[in-house]
Scaffold this motif. Structure first.
Motif, PDB file in Angstrom:
ATOM      1  N   SER A   1      43.135  52.130  -8.831  1.00 17.73           N
ATOM      2  CA  SER A   1      41.930  51.544  -9.439  1.00 17.73           C
ATOM      3  C   SER A   1      42.273  50.687 -10.648  1.00 17.73           C
ATOM      4  O   SER A   1      41.786  49.556 -10.784  1.00 17.73           O
ATOM      5  N   CYS A   2      43.105  51.217 -11.532  1.00 20.99           N
ATOM      6  CA  CYS A   2      43.469  50.481 -12.750  1.00 20.99           C
ATOM      7  C   CYS A   2      44.235  49.201 -12.417  1.00 20.99           C
ATOM      8  O   CYS A   2      44.002  48.153 -13.025  1.00 20.99           O
ATOM      9  N   ALA A   3      45.153  49.291 -11.452  1.00 21.16           N
ATOM     10  CA  ALA A   3      45.953  48.115 -11.093  1.00 21.16           C
ATOM     11  C   ALA A   3      45.079  47.015 -10.498  1.00 21.16           C
ATOM     12  O   ALA A   3      45.232  45.826 -10.823  1.00 21.16           O
ATOM     13  N   LEU A   4      44.169  47.373  -9.613  1.00 24.44           N
ATOM     14  CA  LEU A   4      43.311  46.372  -8.980  1.00 24.44           C
ATOM     15  C   LEU A   4      42.421  45.669 -10.000  1.00 24.44           C
ATOM     16  O   LEU A   4      42.241  44.445  -9.960  1.00 24.44           O
ATOM     17  N   VAL A   5      41.863  46.441 -10.919  1.00 24.57           N
ATOM     18  CA  VAL A   5      40.920  45.872 -11.891  1.00 24.57           C
ATOM     19  C   VAL A   5      41.634  45.023 -12.940  1.00 24.57           C
ATOM     20  O   VAL A   5      41.149  43.960 -13.336  1.00 24.57           O
ATOM     21  N   SER A   6      42.817  45.465 -13.375  1.00 23.81           N
ATOM     22  CA  SER A   6      43.451  44.813 -14.515  1.00 23.81           C
ATOM     23  C   SER A   6      44.510  43.780 -14.149  1.00 23.81           C
ATOM     24  O   SER A   6      44.772  42.857 -14.939  1.00 23.81           O
ATOM     25  N   ARG A   7      45.128  43.898 -12.934  1.00 20.82           N
ATOM     26  CA  ARG A   7      46.282  43.030 -12.661  1.00 20.82           C
ATOM     27  C   ARG A   7      46.243  42.304 -11.320  1.00 20.82           C
ATOM     28  O   ARG A   7      47.004  41.353 -11.126  1.00 20.82           O
ATOM     29  N   LEU A   8      45.408  42.734 -10.410  1.00 19.69           N
ATOM     30  CA  LEU A   8      45.433  42.169  -9.061  1.00 19.69           C
ATOM     31  C   LEU A   8      44.026  41.725  -8.634  1.00 19.69           C
ATOM     32  O   LEU A   8      43.443  42.262  -7.695  1.00 19.69           O
ATOM     33  N   PRO A   9      43.453  40.735  -9.314  1.00 20.65           N
ATOM     34  CA  PRO A   9      42.061  40.348  -9.046  1.00 20.65           C
ATOM     35  C   PRO A   9      41.843  39.804  -7.633  1.00 20.65           C
ATOM     36  O   PRO A   9      40.783  40.018  -7.045  1.00 20.65           O
ATOM     37  N   LYS A  10      42.810  39.099  -7.077  1.00 17.11           N
ATOM     38  CA  LYS A  10      42.626  38.538  -5.737  1.00 17.11           C
ATOM     39  C   LYS A  10      42.682  39.635  -4.671  1.00 17.11           C
ATOM     40  O   LYS A  10      41.951  39.582  -3.673  1.00 17.11           O
ATOM     41  N   THR A  11      43.523  40.621  -4.888  1.00 14.59           N
ATOM     42  CA  THR A  11      43.565  41.754  -3.965  1.00 14.59           C
ATOM     43  C   THR A  11      42.272  42.560  -4.073  1.00 14.59           C
ATOM     44  O   THR A  11      41.724  43.014  -3.056  1.00 14.59           O
ATOM     45  N   LEU A  12      41.754  42.705  -5.299  1.00 13.63           N
ATOM     46  CA  LEU A  12      40.476  43.391  -5.494  1.00 13.63           C
ATOM     47  C   LEU A  12      39.347  42.637  -4.804  1.00 13.63           C
ATOM     48  O   LEU A  12      38.473  43.246  -4.180  1.00 13.63           O
ATOM     49  N   ALA A  13      39.374  41.321  -4.889  1.00 10.52           N
ATOM     50  CA  ALA A  13      38.338  40.504  -4.235  1.00 10.52           C
ATOM     51  C   ALA A  13      38.398  40.690  -2.716  1.00 10.52           C
ATOM     52  O   ALA A  13      37.355  40.773  -2.052  1.00 10.52           O
ATOM     53  N   ALA A  14      39.608  40.772  -2.166  1.00  7.79           N
ATOM     54  CA  ALA A  14      39.746  40.997  -0.721  1.00  7.79           C
ATOM     55  C   ALA A  14      39.205  42.365  -0.335  1.00  7.79           C
ATOM     56  O   ALA A  14      38.611  42.537   0.737  1.00  7.79           O
ATOM     57  N   LEU A  15      39.382  43.333  -1.212  1.00 11.79           N
ATOM     58  CA  LEU A  15      38.834  44.671  -0.968  1.00 11.79           C
ATOM     59  C   LEU A  15      37.311  44.641  -1.044  1.00 11.79           C
ATOM     60  O   LEU A  15      36.622  45.227  -0.190  1.00 11.79           O
ATOM     61  N   ASP A  16      36.771  43.947  -2.036  1.00 14.90           N
ATOM     62  CA  ASP A  16      35.314  43.844  -2.199  1.00 14.90           C
ATOM     63  C   ASP A  16      34.664  43.183  -0.987  1.00 14.90           C
ATOM     64  O   ASP A  16      33.554  43.554  -0.581  1.00 14.90           O
ATOM     65  N   CYS A  17      35.331  42.198  -0.414  1.00 12.66           N
ATOM     66  CA  CYS A  17      34.766  41.450   0.718  1.00 12.66           C
ATOM     67  C   CYS A  17      35.008  42.131   2.055  1.00 12.66           C
ATOM     68  O   CYS A  17      34.555  41.638   3.094  1.00 12.66           O
ATOM     69  N   GLY A  18      35.751  43.236   2.050  1.00 12.50           N
ATOM     70  CA  GLY A  18      36.017  43.927   3.297  1.00 12.50           C
ATOM     71  C   GLY A  18      37.159  43.341   4.107  1.00 12.50           C
ATOM     72  O   GLY A  18      37.353  43.709   5.267  1.00 12.50           O
ATOM     73  N   VAL A  19      37.922  42.414   3.512  1.00 14.90           N
ATOM     74  CA  VAL A  19      39.073  41.836   4.216  1.00 14.90           C
ATOM     75  C   VAL A  19      40.144  42.907   4.425  1.00 14.90           C
ATOM     76  O   VAL A  19      40.827  42.928   5.447  1.00 14.90           O
ATOM     77  N   ILE A  20      40.306  43.796   3.436  1.00 16.06           N
ATOM     78  CA  ILE A  20      41.239  44.913   3.524  1.00 16.06           C
ATOM     79  C   ILE A  20      40.516  46.180   3.088  1.00 16.06           C
ATOM     80  O   ILE A  20      39.447  46.125   2.462  1.00 16.06           O
TER      81      ILE A  20
END
Length: 345
Positions: A23-42
């Motif tokens: 959770s901390c890594a996605l929010v603070s360092r990996l915004p594009k990966t978080l966006a893919a998670l939010d959109c259901g891509v991964i």
């Protein structure tokens, strides 16, 4: 925070740590990966493949990897994503990768994970070339045995060779058990078929405990319980250091670390007070219990406290104000009082 999440979600501290780390890594360092998670891509599992391999790189390198992976996440399996992340980390941080590899090789270890139905997984965290050599040696030996013994599969031969080599037994030897098993006497003599308890694992079937107990190398210790409660009988002391007899009783009673969700065997844990000696806590079986080192230290952290409830039980209060009550499981079902009515069928 890890311990709070572990208790709140009823998961192990390792699982809680991973949830927080991802959770901390996605929010603070990996915004594009978080966006893919939010959109259901991964999903979260695929996202974790990115966070795992970037946990020790700088924020700058993590950003480069995140950008590199932004177009390489969709419609790919977790293994493929992990491979792409690994390549990107080597490309953008070659010196750091080399330094981390040296440190990881110093962290080699062996771990034990208990599974279901009397089985466990024993694994070694080793340098890749060493692990590959070990497996190749086992595989060669298994094929040789398979040529002369078709009653076992190659997997079975590899597993048998693995155990024999580690236990320094010859092929016809039987591994000797250095474990703690708790079983009631009637089950031991086959008068009933209740499960027994293997420390650090959980309940095992009656036939297996009788097989272990019948080994001529096994040693037995007698534990006397209260028939009405199933708990061990009282023992006490007035000294700070628990005497050996009290320590044996507590370890036999608790069987595991008494922190909810922790299953480290009690024989590898520490015996300590619930209410500390400095706070006039008594050295008896009501106020002493088994705690692994990590959770014994945790209780001294700000906001954590525990109150005894008797016979090793306690109520834990966390910094968030939540409470959790734990009580040692009895060694057998309590005997009904004479005037109690039998349960309905």
């Amino acid at each position: 925070m890890t311990e709070e999440v572990a208790l709140r979600f009823s998961v192990s501290r390792n699982q809680a740590f991973l949830l927080l780390e991802i959770s901390c890594a996605l929010v603070s360092r990996l915004p594009k990966t978080l966006a893919a998670l939010d959109c259901g891509v991964i999903d979260l599992f695929k996202a974790s493949k990115v966070t795992q391999l970037t946990r020790e790189v700088s924020d700058e390198v993590a950003g480069l990897v995140d950008e590199h992976m932004s177009s390489r996440l969709a419609d790919r399996d977790p293994g493929a994503i992990r491979s792409s992340v690994d390549w990107a980390v080597k490309k953008y941080d070659p010196d750091g990768y080399r330094d981390r590899a040296k440190k990881k090789r110093a962290l080699r270890h062996v771990s034990l994970q208990h599974e279901g139905e009397t089985m466990s997984t024993l694994s070694g965290y080793l340098p890749s070339e060493v692990a590959s050599s070990v497996y190749a040696s086992l595989d060669r030996g298994a094929h040789t045995r398979r040529d002369n013994d078709k009653s076992k599969t190659l997997d079975q031969h590899r597993a048998d060779l693995f155990a024999e080599r580690l236990l320094a037994e010859d092929r016809h030897g039987k591994p000797k058990a250095h474990i703690h098993v708790y079983v009631d006497f009637l089950t031991l003599i086959s008068a009933r078929n209740d499960p027994a308890f293997l420390a650090g694992y959980g309940h095992i079937p009656d036939w297996l405990v009788r097989e272990i107990a019948s080994d001529p190398e096994s040693t037995w210790s007698r534990l006397i319980t209260d028939p009405t409660t199933g708990q061990l009988l009282e023992a006490g002391a007035d000294k700070y250091r628990s005497p050996a007899s009290l320590a044996r009783l507590i370890k036999a009673r608790d069987r595991e670390c008494t922190q909810p969700g922790c299953h480290r065997p009690a024989e590898f844990s520490e015996i300590d007070h619930i209410v500390t000696w400095a706070q006039d806590g008594k050295t008896n079986h009501h106020n002493c219990h088994g705690y692994c080192k990590i959770h014994n230290l945790l209780r001294n952290e700000p906001g954590w406290s525990a109150e005894p409830t008797g016979n090793g039980g306690m109520t834990i209060t966390t910094p968030s104000g939540h409470t959790y009550t734990t009580t040692p499981e009895p060694l057998h079902d309590p005997r009904p009082e004479p005037d109690e009515e039998p349960p309905p069928f």
